[in-house]
Design an enzyme around this catalytic site. Structure first.
Site, PDB file in Angstrom:
ATOM      1  N   ARG A 151       0.629  -1.208   0.023  1.00 32.77           N
ATOM      2  CA  ARG A 151      -0.062  -0.005   0.022  1.00 32.77           C
ATOM      3  C   ARG A 151       1.109   1.136   0.051  1.00 32.77           C
ATOM      4  O   ARG A 151       2.075   1.032   0.506  1.00 32.77           O
ATOM      5  CB  ARG A 151      -0.898   0.034   1.283  1.00 32.77           C
ATOM      6  CG  ARG A 151      -2.065  -1.050   1.254  1.00 32.77           C
ATOM      7  CD  ARG A 151      -2.821  -0.826   2.748  1.00 32.77           C
ATOM      8  NE  ARG A 151      -3.732  -1.881   2.739  1.00 32.77           N
ATOM      9  CZ  ARG A 151      -4.973  -1.933   2.319  1.00 32.77           C
ATOM     10  NH1 ARG A 151      -5.365  -0.607   1.631  1.00 32.77           N
ATOM     11  NH2 ARG A 151      -5.755  -2.820   2.594  1.00 32.77           N
ATOM     12  N   LEU A 166       1.196   2.904   5.603  1.00 34.26           N
ATOM     13  CA  LEU A 166       1.228   1.816   6.634  1.00 34.26           C
ATOM     14  C   LEU A 166      -0.252   1.279   7.282  1.00 34.26           C
ATOM     15  O   LEU A 166      -0.996   2.283   7.107  1.00 34.26           O
ATOM     16  CB  LEU A 166       2.297   1.978   7.526  1.00 34.26           C
ATOM     17  CG  LEU A 166       3.705   2.131   6.860  1.00 34.26           C
ATOM     18  CD1 LEU A 166       4.753   2.681   7.841  1.00 34.26           C
ATOM     19  CD2 LEU A 166       4.181   0.795   6.234  1.00 34.26           C
ATOM     20  N   GLY A 167      -0.302   0.433   7.995  1.00 33.89           N
ATOM     21  CA  GLY A 167      -1.453   0.164   8.567  1.00 33.89           C
ATOM     22  C   GLY A 167      -2.291  -0.816   8.265  1.00 33.89           C
ATOM     23  O   GLY A 167      -3.366  -1.339   9.120  1.00 33.89           O
ATOM     24  N   ASP A 174      -4.496 -12.765  10.705  1.00 36.75           N
ATOM     25  CA  ASP A 174      -5.552 -13.225   9.822  1.00 36.75           C
ATOM     26  C   ASP A 174      -5.305 -14.303   8.963  1.00 36.75           C
ATOM     27  O   ASP A 174      -6.058 -15.146   8.470  1.00 36.75           O
ATOM     28  CB  ASP A 174      -6.278 -12.186   8.862  1.00 36.75           C
ATOM     29  CG  ASP A 174      -7.140 -10.994   9.921  1.00 36.75           C
ATOM     30  OD1 ASP A 174      -7.005 -11.374  11.092  1.00 36.75           O
ATOM     31  OD2 ASP A 174      -7.751 -10.344   9.367  1.00 36.75           O
ATOM     32  N   GLY A 193     -18.003 -11.997   5.668  1.00 40.74           N
ATOM     33  CA  GLY A 193     -16.829 -12.567   6.468  1.00 40.74           C
ATOM     34  C   GLY A 193     -15.484 -12.116   5.622  1.00 40.74           C
ATOM     35  O   GLY A 193     -15.500 -11.545   4.547  1.00 40.74           O
ATOM     36  N   LYS A 198     -14.839   3.097  12.739  1.00 40.93           N
ATOM     37  CA  LYS A 198     -15.214   3.553  14.278  1.00 40.93           C
ATOM     38  C   LYS A 198     -15.154   5.287  13.861  1.00 40.93           C
ATOM     39  O   LYS A 198     -16.036   5.696  14.702  1.00 40.93           O
ATOM     40  CB  LYS A 198     -13.949   3.298  14.942  1.00 40.93           C
ATOM     41  CG  LYS A 198     -14.114   2.043  15.213  1.00 40.93           C
ATOM     42  CD  LYS A 198     -14.936   0.971  15.087  1.00 40.93           C
ATOM     43  CE  LYS A 198     -14.848  -0.375  15.193  1.00 40.93           C
ATOM     44  NZ  LYS A 198     -14.813  -1.010  13.611  1.00 40.93           N
ATOM     45  N   HIS A 236     -17.563   5.675  41.601  1.00 37.91           N
ATOM     46  CA  HIS A 236     -18.974   5.826  41.334  1.00 37.91           C
ATOM     47  C   HIS A 236     -19.412   7.631  41.355  1.00 37.91           C
ATOM     48  O   HIS A 236     -18.904   8.360  41.701  1.00 37.91           O
ATOM     49  CB  HIS A 236     -20.035   5.577  42.753  1.00 37.91           C
ATOM     50  CG  HIS A 236     -21.484   6.012  42.861  1.00 37.91           C
ATOM     51  ND1 HIS A 236     -22.466   5.222  42.166  1.00 37.91           N
ATOM     52  CD2 HIS A 236     -22.014   7.177  43.278  1.00 37.91           C
ATOM     53  CE1 HIS A 236     -23.568   5.895  42.272  1.00 37.91           C
ATOM     54  NE2 HIS A 236     -23.425   6.985  43.105  1.00 37.91           N
TER      55      HIS A 236
END
Length: 578
Positions: A151, A154-155, A425, A384, A167, A557
C-alpha cells in the site's frame, strides 16, 4: 451395540458447522482415529475421527448440511483390529481458533539452505496491526528489521479501510443521530440538523491519515525499514520485493485477510460494495441491503441507517453475530430492530442483478423455499473474510496451507519451511486486529529467545454498534457443551446510575463463573461503552480471578463499570442495586 459418532465441540464460541465432506462411506471398516468426516466453520476446519475400530453405519446427514454440536453424524459397530481411542473430538487441521495455541505442523519440507549473510535479521511481510507491531517489537529487541508493504500507506486494512475509518463514521453518525433525534429530550433544542456527508468523509479520512502517519513515525523512531512493494517468499531466508531479492534470518508473514465473496454477487465497490466501498459512498442510499449479520455488516449498516438509509440485513443463520452468547444475541437483535433495522434471518442471497436503477437481489429461505426479490440502491456484502495467502509465493516455497487457504503453523508460529513464521488473519483463529498484535509481539520475542505467548482464552471481541457488544471467554453454550458447572451473575444498565444519567440504559452485564472454584470463565456485555468495560473482565480472566475478586474491587461511583461489579456480586446473588 453401536456407537454414535457426533459433532464434537468445535472451539470457542462455535455452535454449528457444515459437513463439507464424508471421508468414509457406510460399510467401510475403520481403525481408531481414522477421519470419518470433515467439518467446516467460519473459524476452523476439523476432521471427526472414529472413536475406535469398527464398521460405519449409514450417514445421518448429507454433505453440505449445517449441523449443531452434538448432532449424530453416523454410527459405528465396534470390531477387532484397532486400538480404542479417546471419545470423539475435533481434531484441528490447523491452529485452534481461540482456546489454544496453533496446532503442530507436519515435519518441515526440504528447503534451500539459508543465506550465510543477510540484509536483515527479520523481514515482516505486511504492515497491518500484526505486521507493524511485530516489526516494532523486533526492532526494540535489537534486530535489524524491514517491513514489506504494497500500500501507499502503512497500517494495513485495519487503519486504512477497516477498524479506524469505520469507528470514525460510527461515532460521527451517532452524533448526527443524537443531535437530530435525542438531544431534544435533554433540553437541547436544535432547530435544524443537516448532514454534510462530504465533510463527514473528509473528517474520517483525516483520522485515517493521522493514524497511518503515526505508524510511519514509529517505524522511523525504531529504525524499521519500509520496503515498498509486493513481497514474495522464495524460501528459507529469501524473498523478493517487486522482483528485487532481499534476504533475512527470519521471515514473518502477516499478510492479513480479504473480504469473502459470494457466488452470484459481483462486487464493483459502487452498487455492490464490500466494507471498503461502504466507507466511501458519496451519497446516502435510500435503500441498503446488508448481506451478512456479523460484525462488519451490522456496524456499517448502523452507520448508513443513522444517516437516513432504509437498511435490511439478510443473514443465513437464524441469529445475528454467530458465536456470541445467545441471550446477548437475542437482546441485540431486539434493540437493533427497535432502532429501525429490518432483519431477514434464516435467508440467503442467490443472485444480484445490477441496473441503472439499482440492484435486484434474489433471496431464498436458507433451508429451501419460495424465492423473493429485494430492491436496493446499494448492497453491502459482508459475509466474512478469507486469509490473504495468494500471490505471495507461499505454496511454491513449500509453505503448507490448510483447506481454507490459511497458513499452518505450530505453537511458536513456525510454518512448514524453516525460518518462516506467520501471524494474524492469515493463520487460524479469530480475525481480530488485537489478536494479530499479540501474536506479532509473541513471535518477535520468541525469535529473541524470550517466552512469547498468547492466551487465546482471553481475547476480547467487540461489536461497535450502539449499544456495543463485548465478549471474552466462554459463553453459556460453550460451558454446557463442555459439561462445566457454572454460576451466572447479571446486572441491567437500567439499574446503573451513570447509565440513567447519560440516557443509555439498554443492555446488561453477564458474568459466568465456575460453580466450584468461582473462577471467571466468561463475561458478556451489551450496553454503553461495552468495548471499554470488557478490558477489566479480560484482565480478570488473564489472571485467573474469581467473581469475588471483581466484586470486592472498589469501582468509582457513578460509573458504568459498577455494572460489572454488580454482575459479579450477583454470581452469589448479593447484588446491591437490584
Amino acid at each position: 451395540m453401536t456407537i454414535d459418532i457426533k459433532v464434537p465441540t468445535l472451539g470457542e464460541s462455535v455452535t454449528t458447522a457444515t459437513v463439507s465432506k464424508w471421508l468414509k462411506q457406510p460399510g467401510d471398516t475403520v481403525n481408531a482415529d481414522d477421519p470419518v468426516a470433515e467439518l467446516e466453520t467460519d473459524k476452523v476446519s476439523v476432521e471427526v475421527p472414529a472413536p475406535q475400530a469398527g464398521v460405519l453405519g449409514a450417514h445421518a446427514v448429507k454433505e453440505g448440511d449445517e449441523v449443531e454440536v452434538g448432532t449424530v453424524l453416523t454410527t459405528l459397530t465396534p470390531g477387532a483390529g484397532g486400538q480404542k481411542a479417546a471419545p470423539a473430538a475435533a481434531r484441528p487441521a490447523q491452529p485452534a481458533p481461540a482456546a489454544a495455541a496453533p496446532a503442530t505442523v507436519p515435519a518441515p519440507k526440504a528447503a534451500a539452505e539459508a543465506p550465510a549473510e543477510t540484509d536483515y535479521d527479520v523481514i515482516v511481510i505486511g504492515a497491518g496491526p500484526g505486521g507493524y507491531v511485530c516489526a516494532i517489537r523486533a526492532a526494540q529487541l535489537g534486530f535489524k528489521v524491514a517491513c514489506v508493504e504494497k500500500r501507499a500507506t502503512l497500517g494495513g486494512t485495519c487503519l486504512n479501510v477497516g477498524c479506524i475509518p469505520s469507528k470514525a463514521l460510527l461515532q460521527q453518525s451517532e452524533n448526527f443521530h443524537a443531535a437530530k433525534d435525542e438531544y431534544g429530550e435533554m433540553g437541547i433544542i436544535i432547530d435544524s440538523v443537516k448532514l454534510d456527508l462530504a465533510k463527514m468523509m473528509a473528517r474520517k479520512q483525516s483520522v485515517v491519515d493521522a493514524n497511518v502517519k503515526g505508524v510511519e513515525f514509529l517505524f522511523k523512531k525504531n529504525k524499521v525499514t519500509w520496503l515498498k512493494g509486493v513481497g514474495k517468499v522464495e524460501g528459507t531466508g529469501r524473498i523478493t520485493v517487486d522482483g528485487k531479492p532481499v534476504t533475512a534470518r527470519h521471515i514473518v508473514i502477516a499478510s492479513g485477510s480479504d473480504s469473502a465473496g459470494l457466488p452470484g454477487v459481483e462486487v464493483d465497490e459502487k452498487q455492490i460494495v464490500t466494507s471498503t466501498g461502504a466507507l466511501e459512498l458519496s451519497a446516502v442510499p435510500k435503500k441498503m441491503v446488508v448481506i451478512g449479520g456479523g460484525v462488519i455488516g451490522l456496524e456499517l449498516g448502523s452507520v448508513w441507517h443513522r444517516l437516513g438509509a432504509d437498511v435490511t440485513v439478510i443473514e443465513y443463520l437464524d441469529r445475528l453475530v454467530p458465536g456470541t452468547d445467545n441471550e446477548v444475541a437475542k437482546t441485540f437483535q431486539r434493540i437493533l430492530t427497535k432502532q429501525g433495522l429490518k432483519m431477514k434471518l434464516g435467508h440467503k442471497v442467490t443472485k444480484a442483478e445490477k441496473s441503472a436503477k439499482g440492484v435486484t437481489l434474489t433471496v431464498e429461505p436458507a433451508q429451501g423455499g419460495t424465492a423473493e426479490t429485494l430492491e436496493a440502491d446499494v448492497v453491502l456484502l459482508a459475509i466474512g473474510r478469507t486469509a490473504a495467502s495468494k500471490g505471495f509465493g507461499l505454496e511454491e516455497a513449500g509453505i503448507e496451507l490448510d483447506k481454507r487457504g490459511r497458513i499452518v503453523t505450530d505453537a511458536h508460529y513456525a510454518t512448514s519451511v524453516p525460518g518462516i513464521y506467520a501471524i494474524g488473519d492469515v493463520i487460524a483463529g479469530p480475525m481480530l486486529a488485537h489478536k494479530a498484535e499479540e501474536e506479532g509481539v509473541a513471535v518477535a520475542e520468541l525469535l529473541a529467545g524470550q517466552a512469547g505467548h498468547v492466551n487465546y482464552g482471553a481475547i476480547p471481541a467487540v461489536v461497535y454498534t450502539w449499544p456495543e457488544v463485548a465478549t471474552v471467554g466462554k459463553t453459556e453454550e460453550n460451558l454446557k457443551e463442555e459439561g462445566v458447572s457454572y454460576k451466572v451473575g447479571k446486572f441491567p444498565f437500567t439499574a446503573n446510575g451513570r447509565a440513567r444519567a447519560i440516557g443509555m440504559t439498554d443492555g446488561f452485564v453477564k458474568v459466568l463463573a465456575d460453580s466450584t472454584t468461582d473462577q471467571v470463565l466468561g463475561v458478556h456485555i451489551i450496553g454503553p461503552m461495552a468495548g471499554e468495560l470488557i478490558a477489566e473482565c479480560t484482565m480478570a480472566i488473564e489472571f485467573g480471578a474469581s467473581s469475588e475478586d471483581i466484586a470486592r474491587t472498589c469501582h468509582a461511583h457513578p460509573t458504568l463499570s459498577e455494572a460489572v461489579k454488580e454482575a459479579a456480586l450477583d454470581v452469589d446473588k448479593r447484588a446491591i442495586h437490584i
